[in-house]
Design an enzyme around this catalytic site. Sequence first.
Site, PDB file in Angstrom:
ATOM      1  N   ASP A  13       0.869  -1.166   0.000  1.00  0.00           N
ATOM      2  CA  ASP A  13       0.000   0.000   0.000  1.00  0.00           C
ATOM      3  C   ASP A  13       0.915   1.228   0.000  1.00  0.00           C
ATOM      4  OD1 ASP A  13      -2.403   1.590   0.372  1.00  0.00           O
ATOM      5  OD2 ASP A  13      -1.772   1.812   2.453  1.00  0.00           O
ATOM      6  N   ASP A  15       0.185   4.994   1.213  1.00  0.00           N
ATOM      7  CA  ASP A  15       0.148   5.816   2.425  1.00  0.00           C
ATOM      8  C   ASP A  15       0.156   4.928   3.664  1.00  0.00           C
ATOM      9  OD1 ASP A  15      -0.064   8.216   0.884  1.00  0.00           O
ATOM     10  OD2 ASP A  15      -2.189   7.791   0.605  1.00  0.00           O
TER      11      ASP A  15
END
Length: 186
Positions: A13, A15
């Site tokens: 992922d 952030d």
Amino acid sequence: MGINPLNRAVFLDRDGVINQALVREGHPFSPADMTEFFWVEPIDDVTRELKSLGYLLFCVTNQPDVGRGLQHRAVVESFHTAILAELPIEKIYTCYHDDSDNCSCRKPRPGLIVDAQNEYGLNLPASWLIGDRWKDIDAGAAAGCNTVFLEYGYDEKLRAKPDYTISKLAQLVPLIRGETIGKLGD
């Protein structure tokens, strides 16, 4: 492209895993611009070690603020340019939609992971998804990947149980190395 059993991947992922999320009132947010963009340490070492273990690395990220008109796509792409210049990541798969768009690419749906699988012939059961939110873990599980939850104590609950939970990114490589060696030795 057909599936190559040797093509193992790690899906990161963005952030909270690659770059630091901004946390307000217990909820993570994307940086607004490059002045708020900081790496999660030690992402550089972690990605290089995973690459040396033979994994293809991808970023899979929801960026709904673009679809909501709260962020410019060019700003998001400037983050991605920096990531690709700094880290050994093959490609970044991005969903710019909002939940109301009901698209197949927005996590918790596995569309971004499936797109990478189709493009690179990935063996998803031998692959890993690393995320810091429930939508990441659900997407990885739906795609059939091993899931690792990076626990930051956000004010939200997991929906699917991750295969593993870690509290620091530095714990990722030993975990994957141990699991990979363990499975090869079975």
